[in-house]
Design an enzyme around this catalytic site. Structure first.
Site, PDB file in Angstrom:
ATOM      1  N   SER A 203       0.852  -1.181   0.000  1.00 24.02           N
ATOM      2  CA  SER A 203       0.000   0.000   0.000  1.00 24.02           C
ATOM      3  C   SER A 203       0.889   1.232   0.000  1.00 24.02           C
ATOM      4  O   SER A 203       2.103   1.144   0.005  1.00 24.02           O
ATOM      5  CB  SER A 203      -0.881   0.012   1.244  1.00 24.02           C
ATOM      6  OG  SER A 203      -0.092   0.314   2.378  1.00 24.02           O
ATOM      7  N   LYS A 204       0.247   2.372   0.010  1.00 25.31           N
ATOM      8  CA  LYS A 204       0.999   3.622  -0.022  1.00 25.31           C
ATOM      9  C   LYS A 204       1.906   3.760   1.196  1.00 25.31           C
ATOM     10  O   LYS A 204       2.901   4.449   1.170  1.00 25.31           O
ATOM     11  CB  LYS A 204       0.038   4.816  -0.050  1.00 25.31           C
ATOM     12  CG  LYS A 204      -0.580   5.068  -1.405  1.00 25.31           C
ATOM     13  CD  LYS A 204      -1.845   4.288  -1.593  1.00 25.31           C
ATOM     14  CE  LYS A 204      -2.333   4.434  -3.038  1.00 25.31           C
ATOM     15  NZ  LYS A 204      -3.517   3.607  -3.261  1.00 25.31           N
ATOM     16  N   ARG A 205       1.490   3.103   2.251  1.00 24.88           N
ATOM     17  CA  ARG A 205       2.291   3.207   3.471  1.00 24.88           C
ATOM     18  C   ARG A 205       3.668   2.567   3.298  1.00 24.88           C
ATOM     19  O   ARG A 205       4.618   2.957   3.927  1.00 24.88           O
ATOM     20  CB  ARG A 205       1.618   2.457   4.613  1.00 24.88           C
ATOM     21  CG  ARG A 205       0.334   3.042   5.045  1.00 24.88           C
ATOM     22  CD  ARG A 205      -0.097   2.381   6.338  1.00 24.88           C
ATOM     23  NE  ARG A 205      -1.538   2.302   6.473  1.00 24.88           N
ATOM     24  CZ  ARG A 205      -2.337   3.324   6.419  1.00 24.88           C
ATOM     25  NH1 ARG A 205      -1.841   4.519   6.230  1.00 24.88           N
ATOM     26  NH2 ARG A 205      -3.632   3.187   6.535  1.00 24.88           N
ATOM     27  N   HIS A 206       3.689   1.555   2.470  1.00 22.02           N
ATOM     28  CA  HIS A 206       4.942   0.830   2.309  1.00 22.02           C
ATOM     29  C   HIS A 206       6.020   1.644   1.632  1.00 22.02           C
ATOM     30  O   HIS A 206       5.773   2.677   1.033  1.00 22.02           O
ATOM     31  CB  HIS A 206       4.711  -0.436   1.484  1.00 22.02           C
ATOM     32  CG  HIS A 206       4.238  -1.580   2.300  1.00 22.02           C
ATOM     33  ND1 HIS A 206       2.915  -1.822   2.541  1.00 22.02           N
ATOM     34  CD2 HIS A 206       4.914  -2.545   2.965  1.00 22.02           C
ATOM     35  CE1 HIS A 206       2.800  -2.885   3.306  1.00 22.02           C
ATOM     36  NE2 HIS A 206       3.994  -3.341   3.576  1.00 22.02           N
TER      37      HIS A 206
END
Length: 420
Positions: A203-206
């Site tokens: 996800s974008k968090r990664h």
RNA sequence: GGGGGCGUGGUCUAGUGGUUAGGACGCCGGCCUUUCAAGCCGGAGAACGCGGGUUCGAUCCCCGCCGCCCCUACCA
């Protein structure tokens, strides 16, 4: 009326396109190209809080860079609110859905089940008992994801829905909506997810490399496509490199893996290096000149090409060929000891006498010196390398010295010697 | 909790009821113009999640378990 395949890539513009989305886009594109179908691009922007025009542009930009050109769209899902509203009203008026605290819920049968015939996973059965009546419209009347997707796929004549496995559990809901609307579902193919090294969905968090990050780091679109194609799909036991034409020809959903995959940038780097080396020097030069913003790189590119894995590596590796650089202290400490300064003095003398100042002559001179002083090659070459490049890594030493020219080479050696 | 999916070396994958379980990245070692990279050669690393079954024989078939992931929102 027509049996032509129509697939769609339907990203939600909540951030940059990351590699998982890029792979989904690629697989859709391959299906379309491989079967003479149509690749539709649809932006699922019904979440107004998170969807921004900038994000949409980023996604289009990423797809263009990857050369995954769409045939239709981009359609904006939010612009189709009228159609969604119509469907909702119809479902309510026909008693297939009902109002509940302002929102609208679809009536899900208590009994029976919905079977999704997935191209990758086979038949997947969902008992209705486990699916509650779910909301299809907010109390302000706006449609929710499952409703919008089902209606859009139907309206756009999508024949094959190829998307991430995270949507598999929602598929029966969409099938149920379609059924309530009196329509048959498209064929589905749920791709295994791409996980981060922590095992979670990407996800974008990664650290999840976005497509533009890959571009910035100097990867080539063709290499990225090849690598991505192999993340979740394999053709046979040994083929690793595929031209885009081969990919189009050989890709098929039934050979897509069911297990999630982990993005491994090391392998991408390796593959990118292989693609880089295949490039004509002129093309590589053009790319680098554009990227770096200066001209006259061709000679340096010619001798650095075989040592690069990404475009980003060119300057650190070969920039010294175009301008002087600071000495790297660590390299200095490693190289300039045990008589290295003396050998550098000897190397300077040897190089000063080389005529013509060309690669074969330079090599002969330096090798001659190695013989003469009874040193190991590296004991002579490394000090020279350090002197001209400021570090311990560079393209081939003879080519580098030749390209630099006699005057500049000697000047740099002198400058280095002055430091001892 | 409920539902669904998945499980071949660290990673990506190939594979079949009987294979020395194949390839690639990475890693280690060697060669090469030293370093780094490339290339070439060699090597370590998987009892194919675990336990039962079916079978003369299971990584490939069945059952159970475990683990991981996804969905279960008036997010997409």
């Amino acid at each position: 009326m027509s049996s032509a395949v129509r697939v769609r890539f339907a990203p939600s513009p909540t951030g940059a396109l990351h590699i998982g989305g890029a792979r989904t886009a690629l697989y859709n594109w391959l299906v379309a190209r491989g079967r003479g179908g149509t690749f539709v691009l649809r932006i699922e922007d019904t979440d107004r809080e998170r969807s921004t025009p900038e994000n949409v542009e980023q996604i289009l930009d990423a797809l263009r860079w990857l050369e995954l050109h769409w045939d239709e769209g981009p359609h904006s899902q939010s612009a189709r609110a009228g159609r969604h509203r119509e469907a909702i009203d119809r479902l309510v008026s026909e008693g297939r859905a009902y109002e509940d605290e302002g929102a609208v819920r679809l009536r899900v049968p208590d009994e029976g089940s919905t079977v999704v015939d997935d191209a990758i996973r086979g038949e997947v059965r969902f008992e209705h008992a486990a699916i509650a009546d779910f909301v299809i419209a907010r109390s302000d009347g706006s449609p929710l994801y499952n409703l919008a997707v089902a209606v859009d796929d139907l309206d756009m004549g999508i024949t094959d829905v190829v998307r991430g496995e995270d949507h598999l559990s929602n598929t029966p809901r969409q099938v149920l909506i379609l059924a309530a609307l009196g329509a048959a579902p498209p064929r589905y193919a749920h791709l295994p997810l791409l996980h981060g090294s922590d095992g979670k969905k990407l996800s974008k968090r990664h650290e999840a490399a976005s497509v533009q990050e890959l571009r910035d780091r100097g990867y080539l679109p063709a290499a990225v496509r090849n690598y991505l194609a192999l993340l979740g799909w394999g053709f046979d036991a040994e083929t690793t490199f595929f031209t885009t034409e081969e990919l189009v020809e050989r890709f098929s959903l039934d050979r897509v893996s069911r297990a999630p995959a982990v993005f491994d940038e090391k392998k991408l780097r390796w593959m990118n290096g292989r693609y880089l080396r295949e490039l004509a020097v002129e093309d590589l030069t053009r790319m680098l000149e554009e990227r770096i913003g200066r001209r006259g790189l061709a000679p340096a590119v010619a001798i650095a090409q075989e040592k690069m894995q990404t475009l980003e590596e060119f300057w650190p590796l070969a920039g010294f060929l175009l301008e002087r650089r600071e000495l790297d202290e660590r390299a200095w400490a490693k190289v300039m000891r045990d008589g290295a300064p003396e050998r550098l003095v000897r190397a300077r003398e040897a190089l000063a006498g080389v005529k013509p100042f060309a690669e074969p002559e330079i090599e002969a001179a330096l090798r001659g010196l190695v013989e003469e002083v009874g040193a190991k090659p590296g004991e002579v070459f490394q000090p020279v390398r350090l002197a001209i490049s400021g570090t311990s890594i560079s393209p081939g030493i003879f080519e580098s010295v030749a390209l630099l020219g006699q005057e500049e080479t000697l000047a740099r050696i002198d400058a280095t010697l002055a430091r001892v």
